[in-house]
Design a protein around this motif. Sequence first.
Motif, PDB file in Angstrom:
ATOM      1  N   HIS A 160     -16.307  54.606  35.200  1.00 26.32           N
ATOM      2  CA  HIS A 160     -16.522  54.452  36.780  1.00 26.32           C
ATOM      3  C   HIS A 160     -18.117  54.794  36.841  1.00 26.32           C
ATOM      4  CE1 HIS A 160     -12.660  52.693  37.498  1.00 26.32           C
ATOM      5  NE2 HIS A 160     -13.342  51.530  37.404  1.00 26.32           N
ATOM      6  N   ASP A 169     -14.120  41.726  40.965  1.00 27.09           N
ATOM      7  CA  ASP A 169     -14.044  42.720  40.208  1.00 27.09           C
ATOM      8  C   ASP A 169     -13.107  43.479  40.868  1.00 27.09           C
ATOM      9  OD1 ASP A 169     -18.167  43.397  40.372  1.00 27.09           O
ATOM     10  OD2 ASP A 169     -16.892  42.447  39.060  1.00 27.09           O
ATOM     11  N   PRO A 170     -12.966  45.258  40.344  1.00 27.22           N
ATOM     12  CA  PRO A 170     -12.029  45.174  40.426  1.00 27.22           C
ATOM     13  C   PRO A 170     -11.905  46.291  42.043  1.00 27.22           C
ATOM     14  CG  PRO A 170     -12.653  47.178  38.898  1.00 27.22           C
ATOM     15  CD  PRO A 170     -13.566  45.198  39.490  1.00 27.22           C
ATOM     16  N   ARG A 212     -17.192  43.769  45.294  1.00 27.66           N
ATOM     17  CA  ARG A 212     -15.520  43.853  45.250  1.00 27.66           C
ATOM     18  C   ARG A 212     -14.734  43.956  45.924  1.00 27.66           C
ATOM     19  NH1 ARG A 212     -18.437  47.861  43.329  1.00 27.66           N
ATOM     20  NH2 ARG A 212     -19.230  47.866  41.192  1.00 27.66           N
ATOM     21  N   ARG A 249      -0.422  48.668  38.963  1.00 22.20           N
ATOM     22  CA  ARG A 249      -0.932  48.798  38.945  1.00 22.20           C
ATOM     23  C   ARG A 249      -2.018  48.753  37.852  1.00 22.20           C
ATOM     24  NH1 ARG A 249      -2.937  46.840  43.970  1.00 22.20           N
ATOM     25  NH2 ARG A 249      -4.766  45.597  43.159  1.00 22.20           N
ATOM     26  N   ASP A 250      -2.535  47.575  37.321  1.00 24.62           N
ATOM     27  CA  ASP A 250      -3.400  47.789  35.742  1.00 24.62           C
ATOM     28  C   ASP A 250      -4.330  48.609  36.430  1.00 24.62           C
ATOM     29  OD1 ASP A 250      -3.312  46.587  32.521  1.00 24.62           O
ATOM     30  OD2 ASP A 250      -5.464  46.708  33.599  1.00 24.62           O
ATOM     31  N   SER A 298      -7.451  48.152  35.290  1.00 28.73           N
ATOM     32  CA  SER A 298      -8.117  47.257  35.336  1.00 28.73           C
ATOM     33  C   SER A 298      -8.604  46.711  36.464  1.00 28.73           C
ATOM     34  CB  SER A 298      -8.285  45.853  34.009  1.00 28.73           C
ATOM     35  OG  SER A 298      -7.406  45.680  34.359  1.00 28.73           O
ATOM     36  N   GLU A 299      -7.814  46.652  37.637  1.00 30.12           N
ATOM     37  CA  GLU A 299      -7.211  45.931  38.520  1.00 30.12           C
ATOM     38  C   GLU A 299      -8.197  46.881  39.704  1.00 30.12           C
ATOM     39  OE1 GLU A 299      -3.723  44.581  39.316  1.00 30.12           O
ATOM     40  OE2 GLU A 299      -3.038  43.934  38.320  1.00 30.12           O
ATOM     41  N   LEU A 300      -8.411  47.817  39.444  1.00 33.60           N
ATOM     42  CA  LEU A 300      -8.633  49.303  41.054  1.00 33.60           C
ATOM     43  C   LEU A 300      -9.926  49.613  39.726  1.00 33.60           C
ATOM     44  CD1 LEU A 300      -5.435  50.808  40.840  1.00 33.60           C
ATOM     45  CD2 LEU A 300      -6.522  49.165  42.196  1.00 33.60           C
ATOM     46  N   PHE A 301     -11.025  49.719  41.074  1.00 37.45           N
ATOM     47  CA  PHE A 301     -12.156  50.648  40.598  1.00 37.45           C
ATOM     48  C   PHE A 301     -11.960  51.674  40.970  1.00 37.45           C
ATOM     49  CE2 PHE A 301     -16.680  51.682  42.704  1.00 37.45           C
ATOM     50  CZ  PHE A 301     -17.313  51.121  41.388  1.00 37.45           C
ATOM     51  N   THR A 346      -7.178  55.562  38.553  1.00 33.30           N
ATOM     52  CA  THR A 346      -8.213  55.002  38.800  1.00 33.30           C
ATOM     53  C   THR A 346      -9.384  56.196  39.143  1.00 33.30           C
ATOM     54  OG1 THR A 346      -9.783  53.692  40.461  1.00 33.30           O
ATOM     55  CG2 THR A 346      -7.567  54.266  41.427  1.00 33.30           C
TER      56      THR A 346
END
Length: 435
Positions: free
Chosen positions: A5, A94-95, A137, A203-204, A206-209, A392
Amino acid sequence: LNSNHRARAAAGASSDRQVSGGGGSISESRIADNLRRLEVITATPGDGITRLAFSDADATARALVVKWMRDAELEVRVDAAGNIIGRRNGSASDPAVLTGSHLDSVPNGGNYDGVVGVIAAIECARVLAERRAQTRRPIEFVCFASEEAPRFAQSSNRFGSRAMAGLIDPELPQRLHDSDGTSLAEAMRRVGLDPSQLASAKRDPSELFAIVELHIEQGTLLAEAKTPVGIVTRITGTTRFKVDVIGASDHSGGTPMTRRRDALAGAAEMILAIEAAARDLGGDLVATVGVIEVRPGAISVVPGLVTFGVDVRDVLEAPRRGAVRQIMEAIETIASRRALGTSVSLIRDDDPVVLSASIQDVAKSVAARLRIPSMSIPSHTGHDAASLSAITEAAMLMVRNRSGKSHAPDEHVDVEDIVAGTRVLCGVVEYLAGA
Ligand SMILES: [Zn+2]
């Protein structure tokens, strides 16, 4: 994942002309109007904001926020923890970039703690909708449930954000009760939530930026430096523990001073030693005893049992750990000199959170481009972004608090400063979401 990230955010940070948004259509009058509309939603009119988590007042405020989110063309859902999530899709799946804060309050609190971050997030959503902006995103505008903890036990604080990060035991709502005996689970059911589904709020990663939370400063660093916007470097670490001091209760007349084991006199000495330790250590370290219980609690009885709670905080880890050690030693020394027993139980032990350096850089460049004075500051108070930092990249912006007060009815933040913070927030969020 985190370094990934960082790399992505840093790669974009170099091309400053992509940092857009935060521009002209942020409306000061709309922000001021929204603040006024939330201010009247309180269980204690005329005496500050009392909007305890999952109460009627909280539900009324949340319904208003859902309406504002829909007006801003967001797809709104409420997760099993009660977090309200308004989503704006991106051109890619995208996340998502998250921004938001909380609406619930302590009893007789102020109208800015948490509220400012929710209103700022929704203002960003409205500006993006008005501009028909297309980001790569998705962006999620979030009102976190139950950030404050006064209604249920301390272990319920940052409930919504911790549930989102998977940091809440799914059985917790059954175990916690308010002073009327209502369980957190019942309170959740009363507002239409299903506590048995709590784990689904997680939340996983991978879902969040990233998450960027705007909040008022609950201190005076920005006011003293005459700077409207703070970019937060770290969020304080906190150690809380409960101390039982065990003496012997006895008749206040019949027990000579030489034969007493007075738990309260011992606790008093311990509390002063805690204050002295924190003063001696200096720096940013703070230690507080804010709660005490004396048993049996009668004017004619030597106290036999005292329980008090200790809260130790520092934005650095080593001084906090050192202070806790020193406090424990002082408690033991005083207890043994007075022939008292002690039992210490840990309530929580949260390390400081180091916020994303690359997003701090983005925020600095956005503020500079908008000609909004900003400075780096630590946060001495915990926030929802700290929960999300477990899964994240997390960042926080703070808005100057001229009143220097928070968790009090006379908490006050100038709307011009909220606008300045909102402009930086929107710029950062839009930049992270990518053009
Ligand atoms: Zn808050």
